[in-house]
Design a protein around this motif. Structure first.
Motif, PDB file in Angstrom:
ATOM      1  N   GLY A  94       3.647   0.918  -9.455  1.00 48.41           N
ATOM      2  CA  GLY A  94       3.438  -0.330  -9.413  1.00 48.41           C
ATOM      3  C   GLY A  94       4.387  -1.158 -10.622  1.00 48.41           C
ATOM      4  O   GLY A  94       4.306  -2.253 -10.477  1.00 48.41           O
ATOM      5  N   ASP A 103      -1.546  -4.641  -4.354  1.00 49.60           N
ATOM      6  CA  ASP A 103      -0.734  -5.659  -4.308  1.00 49.60           C
ATOM      7  C   ASP A 103      -0.955  -6.736  -3.505  1.00 49.60           C
ATOM      8  O   ASP A 103      -0.870  -7.971  -3.751  1.00 49.60           O
ATOM      9  CB  ASP A 103       0.821  -5.450  -4.210  1.00 49.60           C
ATOM     10  CG  ASP A 103       1.935  -6.530  -4.635  1.00 49.60           C
ATOM     11  OD1 ASP A 103       1.641  -7.091  -5.779  1.00 49.60           O
ATOM     12  OD2 ASP A 103       2.892  -6.798  -3.849  1.00 49.60           O
ATOM     13  N   ARG A 153       5.068  -0.728  -4.539  1.00 49.35           N
ATOM     14  CA  ARG A 153       5.028  -2.242  -4.530  1.00 49.35           C
ATOM     15  C   ARG A 153       6.264  -2.778  -3.590  1.00 49.35           C
ATOM     16  O   ARG A 153       6.067  -3.355  -2.600  1.00 49.35           O
ATOM     17  CB  ARG A 153       4.999  -3.052  -5.867  1.00 49.35           C
ATOM     18  CG  ARG A 153       3.878  -3.105  -6.641  1.00 49.35           C
ATOM     19  CD  ARG A 153       3.754  -4.143  -7.767  1.00 49.35           C
ATOM     20  NE  ARG A 153       2.672  -3.877  -8.733  1.00 49.35           N
ATOM     21  CZ  ARG A 153       1.636  -4.506  -9.016  1.00 49.35           C
ATOM     22  NH1 ARG A 153       1.700  -5.612  -8.228  1.00 49.35           N
ATOM     23  NH2 ARG A 153       0.724  -4.208  -9.815  1.00 49.35           N
TER      24      ARG A 153
END
Length: 295
Positions: free
Chosen positions: A138, A43, A157
């Motif tokens: 994610g 990320d 994330r």
């Protein structure tokens, strides 16, 4: 004359875990999971780290050996959120192919959702009012029989973006919940029942049941309520990562991100205005396997 069983192997290359299913039309041979944290840092950097790639390749070597030993004749590897976002996925895929015996296929969030729904609802007579929730590292998918939405938030994330402290300060918990709900704003509130699949939901199901160890048979089909998730979030938020690792039913490698997974799960039910969810061990792997077996 009865045809011999054909074993197929499916590998799910996720953001946090690598998973393998070997099955045939007659019976499931087995499932294996290795948590490698492939997507950690993606990320922020847009690349897979060498350490996470190496850990994943080590898992793939074991998966390749398992498929060889069980006579797998058809195999497929699918790659999801972390690989979609990684600039160096080509190099990673080449190394994965050498270990697995098949080149990974990068699938979209929509394709991932299709496989998830197919696997989770197999055996159901009526799928028309079901919403399948798949919380990955994610991304998170919401899937109905005729539509799907993929949202770029998951346990890894959310940990890296907001829930960096353990124990987690109250302000971080509130910020994390608000962030997730904001991202879910465009997700339709379709369906009157929900099925939760993959590692976050199954881990939370085991924790909610207070199992002395992970028990797939007890987790499959269990119910997790909003009240359960409130309790689990509060418990996990009060613990260090090291303390979380000691939860008997949890894979210790999930300890750094399971709090974020629980926050996402709680907001899934809140957004869908549902009081509970049914946890299923059947998921994306089963959807891909059904496709291979139909060929």
């Amino acid at each position: 004359m009865v045809e011999p069983a054909v074993n197929v192997g499916v590998v799910d290359i996720g953001t946090n875990s690598m998973r393998l299913l070997i099955t045939s039309r007659l019976a499931e041979v087995g499932r294996w999971v290795e948590v490698t944290g492939l997507g950690r840092g993606v990320d922020r950097t847009g690349r897979l780290s060498e350490a996470s790639i190496a850990a994943s390749i080590e898992a793939f070597l074991g998966f390749g050996s398992l498929m060889d030993s069980h006579g797998v004749t058809r195999r497929k590897a699918i790659a999801t959120s972390a690989s979609r976002d990684a600039g160096n996925r080509g190099e990673f895929f080449e190394r994965a192919q050498a270990s697995l015996g098949v080149m990974p296929t990068l699938i979209s969030g929509e394709e991932e959702a299709h496989y998830a729904f197919t696997g989770a609802t197999s055996g159901l007579d009526d799928r028309s009012e079901v919403v399948v929730s798949d919380i990955g590292g994610g991304s998170s998918e919401f899937v109905t029989i005729d539509a799907s939405v993929s949202v770029d938030i998951g346990s890894v994330r959310l940990t890296e973006r907001i829930l960096t402290g353990r124990p987690a300060p109250q302000r971080q918990l509130e910020e994390a919940a608000a962030h997730v709900l904001d991202l879910f704003a465009t997700v339709p509130r379709n369906g009157v029942r929900s099925i939760g699949i993959a590692g976050t939901w199954t881990s939370l199901g085991a924790i909610a049941l207070e199992l002395p160890g992970y028990d797939r048979e007890r987790v499959h089909g269990s119910k997790v309520s909003s009240a359960d998730l409130d309790r689990v979030v509060d418990m996990l938020a009060s613990m260090t990562v090291e303390e979380t690792e000691t939860i008997p039913s949890l894979d210790p490698k999930r300890a750094p991100v399971i709090l974020s997974g629980a926050v996402v799960a709680r907001e899934v039910l809140r957004h869908l205005a549902l009081n509970e969810i049914t946890v299923s061990e059947r998921d994306t792997l089963d959807g891909v396997a059904a496709e291979l077996l139909a060929d």
